[in-house]
Design a protein around this motif. Sequence first.
Motif, PDB file in Angstrom:
ATOM      1  N   GLU A  44      -9.474 -26.070  16.488  1.00 17.84           N
ATOM      2  CA  GLU A  44     -10.390 -25.279  17.375  1.00 17.84           C
ATOM      3  C   GLU A  44     -11.783 -25.834  17.766  1.00 17.84           C
ATOM      4  O   GLU A  44     -12.283 -25.388  18.880  1.00 17.84           O
ATOM      5  CB  GLU A  44     -10.635 -23.796  16.749  1.00 17.84           C
ATOM      6  CG  GLU A  44     -11.404 -23.747  15.237  1.00 17.84           C
ATOM      7  CD  GLU A  44     -10.367 -24.141  14.269  1.00 17.84           C
ATOM      8  OE1 GLU A  44     -10.668 -23.762  13.256  1.00 17.84           O
ATOM      9  OE2 GLU A  44      -9.363 -24.605  14.214  1.00 17.84           O
ATOM     10  N   ASN A  45     -12.220 -26.851  16.868  1.00 15.54           N
ATOM     11  CA  ASN A  45     -13.549 -27.511  17.324  1.00 15.54           C
ATOM     12  C   ASN A  45     -13.196 -28.305  18.631  1.00 15.54           C
ATOM     13  O   ASN A  45     -14.328 -28.325  19.319  1.00 15.54           O
ATOM     14  CB  ASN A  45     -13.816 -28.611  16.221  1.00 15.54           C
ATOM     15  CG  ASN A  45     -14.069 -27.879  14.714  1.00 15.54           C
ATOM     16  OD1 ASN A  45     -14.264 -26.365  14.761  1.00 15.54           O
ATOM     17  ND2 ASN A  45     -14.360 -28.557  13.843  1.00 15.54           N
ATOM     18  N   VAL A  46     -12.164 -28.875  19.035  1.00 17.18           N
ATOM     19  CA  VAL A  46     -11.828 -29.408  20.150  1.00 17.18           C
ATOM     20  C   VAL A  46     -12.136 -28.602  21.107  1.00 17.18           C
ATOM     21  O   VAL A  46     -12.844 -28.699  22.375  1.00 17.18           O
ATOM     22  CB  VAL A  46     -10.788 -30.236  20.246  1.00 17.18           C
ATOM     23  CG1 VAL A  46     -10.523 -30.873  21.459  1.00 17.18           C
ATOM     24  CG2 VAL A  46     -10.463 -31.346  19.123  1.00 17.18           C
ATOM     25  N   TRP A  47     -11.350 -27.413  21.271  1.00 18.34           N
ATOM     26  CA  TRP A  47     -11.356 -26.276  22.192  1.00 18.34           C
ATOM     27  C   TRP A  47     -12.924 -25.685  22.605  1.00 18.34           C
ATOM     28  O   TRP A  47     -13.149 -25.320  23.513  1.00 18.34           O
ATOM     29  CB  TRP A  47     -10.301 -25.172  22.128  1.00 18.34           C
ATOM     30  CG  TRP A  47      -9.108 -25.728  21.418  1.00 18.34           C
ATOM     31  CD1 TRP A  47      -8.374 -25.300  20.278  1.00 18.34           C
ATOM     32  CD2 TRP A  47      -8.387 -26.812  21.790  1.00 18.34           C
ATOM     33  NE1 TRP A  47      -7.276 -25.839  20.026  1.00 18.34           N
ATOM     34  CE2 TRP A  47      -7.155 -26.815  21.027  1.00 18.34           C
ATOM     35  CE3 TRP A  47      -8.521 -27.837  22.930  1.00 18.34           C
ATOM     36  CZ2 TRP A  47      -6.284 -28.069  21.010  1.00 18.34           C
ATOM     37  CZ3 TRP A  47      -7.524 -28.881  22.707  1.00 18.34           C
ATOM     38  CH2 TRP A  47      -6.555 -29.141  22.190  1.00 18.34           C
ATOM     39  N   ALA A  48     -13.562 -25.855  21.371  1.00 15.12           N
ATOM     40  CA  ALA A  48     -14.932 -25.251  21.637  1.00 15.12           C
ATOM     41  C   ALA A  48     -15.813 -26.182  22.443  1.00 15.12           C
ATOM     42  O   ALA A  48     -16.569 -25.933  23.205  1.00 15.12           O
ATOM     43  CB  ALA A  48     -15.509 -25.156  20.284  1.00 15.12           C
TER      44      ALA A  48
END
Length: 513
Positions: free
Chosen positions: A329-333
Amino acid sequence: MSTPTTTHIVGYSEQAWGHARPMINLFARFVKLRPVTVTFLTTNAFYDRATKELSRSFESDDKELAKRVRVISTGNAEFMALTSGDESFKTAWKSLISEEELVCAQTGTRFAPLPKPKAIIIDFFAIEPFRAIRALSGHSVKIYSWVPGQTYPILYLFGPKHLGGRGDVNALIEEEVRQTGRDYNDVANELTFKPFGEIVRLPGMVPMYDHEYYPQDFPMPGTLGDIFPHVYNTLEVSDGLMMITPNSYEPEAVAAAKGWFAQTGRPAYAVGPLLPSASKEAADANEKKQSSEGGQIQEFLDATLKTSGPKSLLYISFGSIFWPVNKPENVWAVLDVVMELNIPFIMSHASPFAGPIPDEIKEKVKAYGKGILSPWTPQQLILDHPTTGWFIAHGGHNGVTEAISAGVPQILWPFGGDQPLNAVQIADQLQVGYELLEVRTGHGLKPIYRTGYTPKGTVDAIKAEVRDVLQKAFGEDGAKKRAKLAELQKALNGEWEEGGSSRSDALAFLDSL
């Protein structure tokens, strides 16, 4: 062109593209510098990619010269299982030193016998192959340890204590096993991959806590516990060191490594950057073939240049292995912020740990209309394109030197290995880029020695930091860093010119055989 060859050199890298690719480019340079023949041993999985990479260093009329680099697969090897190809290497080595023909396991091509090799350049992770060479050929063939990364972390992880290194870790493991009766592998993994709260001090590098060397909670391969403890001893008994780094990028580290080996009368060579040595047009055309989406990416780059202008695009890649496995989810953020700021982008997700991109993300990017998600990108083509402005990367040494060579500043998100120190070198010491701190996980959520700051690691903190960094990068602060980078770019690209330090080191190596 048919110049008789007098010297035979062998190369062997582990099955990691960041280890293999620079070795291939070095060998292409070798055959252009001196009348030598090189046998590059690889695996079935890497054979096609290796031959395509090799083609990027030769023009269409260099076919005879290109034949002097023989790419030969020894068979299958399991991905990330660094010891799975050891037996097939041993079989190939017996044939090489007996001056027998070799058969490529991938193509069935038979390669005629060559004179016994004068030297082998071998991945410093290839512990059992190193031992096999010594057992089968003694000291009759010189062994040069291949260091496929930045030099600074090598000094710490595998270097002597007087340079700030950990010294003989295997001796510590064996002593712990002797005193406690614990399993060797358990102790090895504990002493190799877990920080102890120490402060690491290396020549020319800012002091850091040892936990800063592990900024991400990433599942390292289990076989590394069998390999890391033995690298120091292998380096101590090798005949020399071959570093892929450019001297102009980390001169203090290169000097320290050369001094370490000079103490025992052994050479150490710094031969980076190891990029294709054909014309840019030939190199880019052959790189595009390595990606099934190469044509689409080229069109997207050209269209972005027309609609958004030069230096407007953000390229995102964590290389062929790394990915925030436990926190995707850090990438999508990050992508949310990129799209919020209306920045065109290309993101590579080549890691086998990345898994399928969620449909929700694909749809969001499709609706955005200014982004591409690709499983394998022609990275150097992207970096060389005039529309590319910044590069969010993990900080592996190949990507770092490729970006510097192309004059593209970086925003680094390191995971492990040489990446944390490349991030510090780029962002803090050279001040030609940025490092993302809030994306850290695991040990990375501990204090940073040089500032005292402790990252929060939340999605909100990540978005706030990325928003701030991207606004700076595409603004006045980023322009200053880009101008500073241009000086380093010129120095780095001059390393292989006449009189350059990498060219001089390569010639010194070849002429010593």
